[in-house]
Write an enzyme that holds these catalytic residues in place. Structure first.
Site, PDB file in Angstrom:
ATOM      1  N   TYR A  67     -11.817  10.902   1.678  1.00  0.00           N
ATOM      2  CA  TYR A  67     -10.356  11.124   1.654  1.00  0.00           C
ATOM      3  C   TYR A  67      -9.937  12.097   2.749  1.00  0.00           C
ATOM      4  O   TYR A  67      -8.921  11.930   3.387  1.00  0.00           O
ATOM      5  CB  TYR A  67      -9.899  11.612   0.259  1.00  0.00           C
ATOM      6  CG  TYR A  67      -9.678  10.435  -0.636  1.00  0.00           C
ATOM      7  CD1 TYR A  67     -10.694   9.986  -1.468  1.00  0.00           C
ATOM      8  CD2 TYR A  67      -8.506   9.686  -0.574  1.00  0.00           C
ATOM      9  CE1 TYR A  67     -10.521   8.847  -2.237  1.00  0.00           C
ATOM     10  CE2 TYR A  67      -8.326   8.545  -1.343  1.00  0.00           C
ATOM     11  CZ  TYR A  67      -9.347   8.130  -2.159  1.00  0.00           C
ATOM     12  OH  TYR A  67      -9.185   7.002  -2.897  1.00  0.00           O
ATOM     13  N   VAL A 102      -0.783   5.484   0.818  1.00  0.00           N
ATOM     14  CA  VAL A 102      -0.901   6.901   0.418  1.00  0.00           C
ATOM     15  C   VAL A 102      -0.653   7.830   1.610  1.00  0.00           C
ATOM     16  O   VAL A 102      -0.808   9.040   1.494  1.00  0.00           O
ATOM     17  CB  VAL A 102      -2.301   7.162  -0.206  1.00  0.00           C
ATOM     18  CG1 VAL A 102      -2.432   6.413  -1.540  1.00  0.00           C
ATOM     19  CG2 VAL A 102      -3.442   6.781   0.739  1.00  0.00           C
ATOM     20  N   ASP A 103      -0.208   7.209   2.732  1.00  0.00           N
ATOM     21  CA  ASP A 103       0.096   8.058   3.886  1.00  0.00           C
ATOM     22  C   ASP A 103       1.536   8.563   3.796  1.00  0.00           C
ATOM     23  O   ASP A 103       2.274   8.173   2.891  1.00  0.00           O
ATOM     24  CB  ASP A 103      -0.154   7.277   5.212  1.00  0.00           C
ATOM     25  CG  ASP A 103       0.754   6.057   5.376  1.00  0.00           C
ATOM     26  OD1 ASP A 103       0.242   4.964   5.648  1.00  0.00           O
ATOM     27  OD2 ASP A 103       1.988   6.216   5.217  1.00  0.00           O
ATOM     28  N   HIS A 118       0.589   4.180  -5.505  1.00  0.00           N
ATOM     29  CA  HIS A 118      -0.831   4.554  -5.585  1.00  0.00           C
ATOM     30  C   HIS A 118      -1.061   6.015  -5.224  1.00  0.00           C
ATOM     31  O   HIS A 118      -2.165   6.406  -4.853  1.00  0.00           O
ATOM     32  CB  HIS A 118      -1.662   3.627  -4.692  1.00  0.00           C
ATOM     33  CG  HIS A 118      -1.578   2.201  -5.127  1.00  0.00           C
ATOM     34  ND1 HIS A 118      -1.907   1.145  -4.317  1.00  0.00           N
ATOM     35  CD2 HIS A 118      -1.198   1.644  -6.314  1.00  0.00           C
ATOM     36  CE1 HIS A 118      -1.725  -0.004  -4.979  1.00  0.00           C
ATOM     37  NE2 HIS A 118      -1.290   0.269  -6.186  1.00  0.00           N
ATOM     38  N   CYS A 129      -6.544  21.532 -14.917  1.00  0.00           N
ATOM     39  CA  CYS A 129      -5.202  21.937 -15.396  1.00  0.00           C
ATOM     40  C   CYS A 129      -4.099  21.044 -14.838  1.00  0.00           C
ATOM     41  O   CYS A 129      -2.948  21.131 -15.239  1.00  0.00           O
ATOM     42  CB  CYS A 129      -4.933  23.394 -14.989  1.00  0.00           C
ATOM     43  SG  CYS A 129      -4.746  23.641 -13.214  1.00  0.00           S
ATOM     44  N   SER A 193      -1.580  -7.727   1.068  1.00  0.00           N
ATOM     45  CA  SER A 193      -2.321  -8.969   0.783  1.00  0.00           C
ATOM     46  C   SER A 193      -2.007  -9.474  -0.619  1.00  0.00           C
ATOM     47  O   SER A 193      -2.360 -10.587  -0.981  1.00  0.00           O
ATOM     48  CB  SER A 193      -3.831  -8.701   0.904  1.00  0.00           C
ATOM     49  OG  SER A 193      -4.206  -7.661  -0.005  1.00  0.00           O
TER      50      SER A 193
HETATM   51  N1  APR Z   1       2.125  -5.846  10.073  1.00  0.00           N
HETATM   52  C1  APR Z   1       2.281  -6.426   8.851  1.00  0.00           C
HETATM   53  N2  APR Z   1       1.243  -6.812   8.062  1.00  0.00           N
HETATM   54  C2  APR Z   1       0.002  -6.598   8.543  1.00  0.00           C
HETATM   55  C3  APR Z   1      -0.250  -5.998   9.794  1.00  0.00           C
HETATM   56  C4  APR Z   1       0.872  -5.619  10.566  1.00  0.00           C
HETATM   57  N3  APR Z   1       0.722  -5.053  11.770  1.00  0.00           N
HETATM   58  N4  APR Z   1      -1.613  -5.935   9.971  1.00  0.00           N
HETATM   59  C5  APR Z   1      -2.174  -6.458   8.855  1.00  0.00           C
HETATM   60  N5  APR Z   1      -1.211  -6.865   8.020  1.00  0.00           N
HETATM   61  C6  APR Z   1      -1.361  -7.460   6.691  1.00  0.00           C
HETATM   62  C7  APR Z   1      -2.638  -8.231   6.481  1.00  0.00           C
HETATM   63  O1  APR Z   1      -2.451  -9.587   6.868  1.00  0.00           O
HETATM   64  C8  APR Z   1      -2.800  -8.102   4.958  1.00  0.00           C
HETATM   65  O2  APR Z   1      -2.122  -9.159   4.302  1.00  0.00           O
HETATM   66  O3  APR Z   1      -1.404  -6.391   5.790  1.00  0.00           O
HETATM   67  C9  APR Z   1      -2.120  -6.780   4.640  1.00  0.00           C
HETATM   68  C10 APR Z   1      -3.084  -5.666   4.299  1.00  0.00           C
HETATM   69  O4  APR Z   1      -3.715  -6.004   3.107  1.00  0.00           O
HETATM   70  P1  APR Z   1      -4.722  -4.952   2.398  1.00  0.00           P
HETATM   71  O5  APR Z   1      -5.625  -4.383   3.437  1.00  0.00           O
HETATM   72  O6  APR Z   1      -5.275  -5.667   1.206  1.00  0.00           O
HETATM   73  O7  APR Z   1      -3.766  -3.770   1.941  1.00  0.00           O
HETATM   74  P2  APR Z   1      -2.822  -3.708   0.663  1.00  0.00           P
HETATM   75  O8  APR Z   1      -2.293  -5.076   0.313  1.00  0.00           O
HETATM   76  O9  APR Z   1      -1.841  -2.647   0.891  1.00  0.00           O
HETATM   77  O10 APR Z   1      -3.866  -3.236  -0.455  1.00  0.00           O
HETATM   78  C11 APR Z   1      -3.301  -2.910  -1.698  1.00  0.00           C
HETATM   79  O11 APR Z   1      -5.449  -2.079  -2.400  1.00  0.00           O
HETATM   80  O12 APR Z   1      -7.260  -0.949  -1.592  1.00  0.00           O
HETATM   81  C12 APR Z   1      -6.179  -0.860  -2.465  1.00  0.00           C
HETATM   82  O13 APR Z   1      -4.915   0.990  -3.157  1.00  0.00           O
HETATM   83  C13 APR Z   1      -5.260   0.247  -2.031  1.00  0.00           C
HETATM   84  O14 APR Z   1      -2.874   0.261  -1.787  1.00  0.00           O
HETATM   85  C14 APR Z   1      -4.048  -0.482  -1.519  1.00  0.00           C
HETATM   86  C15 APR Z   1      -4.074  -1.769  -2.294  1.00  0.00           C
HETATM   87 ZN    ZN Z   2      -6.685  24.029 -12.362  1.00  0.00          ZN
END
Ligand code: APR
Ligand code: ZN
Length: 247
Positions: A67, A102-103, A118, A129, A193
């Site tokens: 992290y 989470v950014d 998230h 605590c 995704s």
């Molecule tokens: N612009 C838009 N979409 C994009 C870009 C971009 N430049 N680059 C990649 N993508 C798309 C990909 O095609 C994919 O569909 O962003 C998506 C990223 O998918 P993941 O990596 O699965 O991320 P996310 O859907 O946010 O994951 C959900 O999973 O790992 C956990 O808690 C974590 O919040 C996260 C959650």
């Molecule tokens: Zn504490």
């Protein structure tokens, strides 16, 4: 590439827009998405194996090191044109941001985020605590193990302020997100995704309320078939074009 007319028409008619953002929203800032190959030190780690209460119990120093690597990475990058476009748009229209990320890039672009579903890299808390804890400066280079800090109040171990796989989402952001989805005229689903629940349920909730749903993603996803419109573009290309076309 211009904004597809059906999408522009939906955005023009919308008085209230909710954005559901995923990791793709921050990809063009240089933050790897979750299902992309990890880069550098962490390329051999399966992120989902690190983001669990079990991993934390078994090896908090590895989880905390990962992290802190993400904190250092986010601190080094900047909001992209997509983050900035949403911040601009929210100055003239009702734009509510619900993010899985989470950014803090939306905030650094000037947006107010309605819900971090998230959690956030920047809200570590004590496991005993529950108090918020300070974010220590990450080490200059990624390391494989880093003992988590101790709570200044009770000495308990400090954990990342994010939601791990298998953990319940905090009630308040989830309720805020479902409200913003129900009451929107348009839901933009940007860079996710759609494989992680319950966030991935929000587009279906929108459609059940008669809210138009548009996917902005260069690739197809599990959600694409249920969208009113899809726009195969990226966050940092598509969102500025959309906001400019609305002026
Ligand atoms: N612009 C838009 N979409 C994009 C870009 C971009 N430049 N680059 C990649 N993508 C798309 C990909 O095609 C994919 O569909 O962003 C998506 C990223 O998918 P993941 O990596 O699965 O991320 P996310 O859907 O946010 O994951 C959900 O999973 O790992 C956990 O808690 C974590 O919040 C996260 C959650
Ligand atoms: Zn504490």
């Amino acid at each position: 590439m211009t904004v597809p007319h059906p999408i522009l028409a939906l955005a023009r008619r919308a008085r209230s827009v909710t954005v559901l953002a995923g990791a793709g929203m921050s990809a063009e800032s240089g933050v790897p998405t979750f299902r992309d190959a990890q880069t550098g030190l962490w390329e051999n780690f399966d992120v989902t194996a690190l983001a669990t209460p079990e991993a934390w119990r078994a090896d908090p120093a590895t989880v905390w090191a990962w992290y802190q690597w993400r904190v250092a990475l986010v601190r080094r990058v900047e909001p992209n044109a997509g983050h900035r476009a949403l911040a601009d748009w929210s100055k003239t229209a009702g734009v509510q941001i619900v993010t899985q990320n989470v950014d803090d890039l939306h905030e650094r672009a000037g947006s107010t985020v309605l819900a971090h579903l998230h959690g956030s890299l920047f809200s570590p808390r004590c496991t005993d605590c529950g108090r918020d804890a300070e974010i220590p400066d990450p080490p200059p280079e990624p390391v494989e193990h880093l003992d988590p800090p101790r709570c200044l109040h009770c000495g308990g171990m400090v954990r990342p302020g994010v939601v791990w796989f298998g953990e319940m989402l905090p009630r308040e952001p989830w309720d805020a997100a479902t409200g913003a989805v129900r009451n929107a005229d348009l839901l933009l689903v940007v860079g996710t995704s759609g494989v992680v629940y319950p966030a991935a349920r929000l587009p279906a909730l929108a459609r059940s309320q008669g809210v138009a749903v548009v996917e902005i993603n260069p690739e197809g996803t599990d959600l694409s078939d249920d969208m009113d419109e899809v726009w195969r573009t990226t966050a940092a290309v598509g969102l500025p074009q959309l906001v400019a076309a609305l002026r």
